[in-house]
Design an enzyme around this catalytic site. Structure first.
Site, PDB file in Angstrom:
ATOM      1  N   GLU A  41       0.846  -1.184   0.000  1.00 17.96           N
ATOM      2  CA  GLU A  41       0.000   0.000   0.000  1.00 17.96           C
ATOM      3  C   GLU A  41       0.887   1.241   0.000  1.00 17.96           C
ATOM      4  O   GLU A  41       1.764   1.375   0.871  1.00 17.96           O
ATOM      5  CB  GLU A  41      -0.878  -0.007   1.253  1.00 17.96           C
ATOM      6  CG  GLU A  41      -2.283   0.459   0.939  1.00 17.96           C
ATOM      7  CD  GLU A  41      -3.068   0.685   2.217  1.00 17.96           C
ATOM      8  OE1 GLU A  41      -3.750   1.719   2.277  1.00 17.96           O
ATOM      9  OE2 GLU A  41      -2.953  -0.152   3.122  1.00 17.96           O
ATOM     10  N   ASP A  70       9.465   4.583  -7.313  1.00 20.88           N
ATOM     11  CA  ASP A  70       8.147   5.204  -7.250  1.00 20.88           C
ATOM     12  C   ASP A  70       8.244   6.463  -8.085  1.00 20.88           C
ATOM     13  O   ASP A  70       9.191   7.252  -7.940  1.00 20.88           O
ATOM     14  CB  ASP A  70       7.710   5.531  -5.824  1.00 20.88           C
ATOM     15  CG  ASP A  70       6.209   5.819  -5.808  1.00 20.88           C
ATOM     16  OD1 ASP A  70       5.428   4.877  -6.028  1.00 20.88           O
ATOM     17  OD2 ASP A  70       5.811   6.984  -5.611  1.00 20.88           O
ATOM     18  N   PHE A 153       4.731   3.968 -21.739  1.00 17.11           N
ATOM     19  CA  PHE A 153       3.548   3.633 -20.945  1.00 17.11           C
ATOM     20  C   PHE A 153       3.075   4.897 -20.228  1.00 17.11           C
ATOM     21  O   PHE A 153       3.656   5.968 -20.377  1.00 17.11           O
ATOM     22  CB  PHE A 153       3.874   2.519 -19.933  1.00 17.11           C
ATOM     23  CG  PHE A 153       4.816   2.930 -18.823  1.00 17.11           C
ATOM     24  CD1 PHE A 153       6.175   3.010 -19.021  1.00 17.11           C
ATOM     25  CD2 PHE A 153       4.314   3.254 -17.551  1.00 17.11           C
ATOM     26  CE1 PHE A 153       7.032   3.390 -17.999  1.00 17.11           C
ATOM     27  CE2 PHE A 153       5.170   3.629 -16.518  1.00 17.11           C
ATOM     28  CZ  PHE A 153       6.534   3.699 -16.748  1.00 17.11           C
TER      29      PHE A 153
HETATM   30  P1  IMP Z   1       3.907   3.861  -9.338  1.00 15.70           P
HETATM   31  O1  IMP Z   1       3.942   2.472  -9.882  1.00 15.70           O
HETATM   32  O2  IMP Z   1       3.076   4.032  -8.131  1.00 15.70           O
HETATM   33  O3  IMP Z   1       5.286   4.428  -9.173  1.00 15.70           O
HETATM   34  O4  IMP Z   1       3.139   4.717 -10.425  1.00 15.70           O
HETATM   35  C1  IMP Z   1       3.797   5.408 -11.394  1.00 15.70           C
HETATM   36  C2  IMP Z   1       2.770   6.036 -12.331  1.00 15.70           C
HETATM   37  O5  IMP Z   1       3.331   7.275 -12.781  1.00 15.70           O
HETATM   38  C3  IMP Z   1       2.576   5.200 -13.585  1.00 15.70           C
HETATM   39  O6  IMP Z   1       1.444   4.357 -13.482  1.00 15.70           O
HETATM   40  C4  IMP Z   1       2.383   6.241 -14.665  1.00 15.70           C
HETATM   41  O7  IMP Z   1       1.061   6.675 -14.676  1.00 15.70           O
HETATM   42  C5  IMP Z   1       3.258   7.391 -14.178  1.00 15.70           C
HETATM   43  N1  IMP Z   1       4.634   7.270 -14.709  1.00 15.70           N
HETATM   44  C6  IMP Z   1       5.774   7.005 -14.021  1.00 15.70           C
HETATM   45  N2  IMP Z   1       6.825   6.919 -14.834  1.00 15.70           N
HETATM   46  C7  IMP Z   1       6.346   7.130 -16.069  1.00 15.70           C
HETATM   47  C8  IMP Z   1       6.970   7.129 -17.338  1.00 15.70           C
HETATM   48  O8  IMP Z   1       8.172   6.905 -17.519  1.00 15.70           O
HETATM   49  N3  IMP Z   1       6.153   7.395 -18.367  1.00 15.70           N
HETATM   50  C9  IMP Z   1       4.829   7.637 -18.229  1.00 15.70           C
HETATM   51  N4  IMP Z   1       4.188   7.603 -17.078  1.00 15.70           N
HETATM   52  C10 IMP Z   1       4.950   7.354 -15.987  1.00 15.70           C
END
Ligand code: IMP
Length: 199
Positions: A41, A70, A153
């Site tokens: 979480e 993150d 992505f």
């Molecule tokens: P995490 O997995 O909680 O760190 O969520 C990161 C979120 O930030 C991802 O689901 C994307 O929506 C966004 N994000 C982080 N890095 C990238 C990237 O390199 N390109 C595009 N979106 C990103």
């Protein structure tokens, strides 16, 4: 030394492996290591706190050195949103299409000069003996008015650096300038302080 990558996001996992392996660091996914990592979480209010929560949990569950990222998008006009909520901005966790739709909606009518933003990546490394360190990388850009390109992505198709969005760049082009690339290059500089010069 093998490093475990703690993420369920396959695209992020691929980026971490793609950037770290040429730098001489062998990284294993949970699947490769035969480990089933729990969902963590993300209760932190900063990227650094959430990266630590994920790496610490992965390290404790596996007994391996564990690396977690993150990351997210911080838009100036939205006072830093979606920030740590980037993955769940639309309310549907990990739904890139809906997250982009919500972002473009929030920025509807906002002119280019006010659409400045940055991607942020905090990468934390936890060791089984309790030591840990965290590095941060950023990449400045502008939010486009519509999606361009299908690479990458998340918010890549609407994140413009110069003339092109991240979605229009090759993987190698993105890695050279991306927040994650920048964080991981710092990670590789920091690592020898923790494990000696031998990787
Ligand atoms: P995490 O997995 O909680 O760190 O969520 C990161 C979120 O930030 C991802 O689901 C994307 O929506 C966004 N994000 C982080 N890095 C990238 C990237 O390199 N390109 C595009 N979106 C990103």
């Amino acid at each position: 030394m093998d490093f475990l990558i703690a993420t369920h996001n396959m695209k992020k996992q691929a980026e971490l492996q793609r950037i770290l392996e040429p730098l001489g660091i062998r990284v294993l996914t949970a699947d490769m290591a035969g480990i089933d990592l729990s969902d963590v979480e993300e209760t932190g209010t900063t990227f650094e706190e959430n990266a630590f929560l994920k790496a610490d949990s992965g390290c404790k569950e596996s007994g391996m050195v564990c690396v977690a990222d993150d990351s997210g998008l911080s838009v100036d006009y939205l006072d830093g949103a979606p920030g740590v909520y980037s993955a769940r901005y639309s309310g549907d966790h990990g739904n890139d299409k809906k997250n982009i739709e919500k972002l473009l909606g929030e920025l509807s009518g906002v002119p280019t000069e006010k659409r400045t933003a940055r991607f942020v990546s905090a990468v934390c490394c936890c060791f089984p003996d309790g030591r840990h360190f965290t590095v941060r990388g950023e990449c400045e850009g502008v939010i486009a008015f519509e999606e361009h390109g299908s690479g990458g992505f998340g918010y890549d198709p609407v994140f413009l650096v110069g003339e092109k969005t991240f979605g229009e760049l090759s993987a190698e082009e993105k890695d050279k300038i991306s927040h994650r690339g920048n964080a991981l290059r710092k990670f590789v500089e920091e690592l020898p302080k923790y494990i000696g010069e031998s990787k």
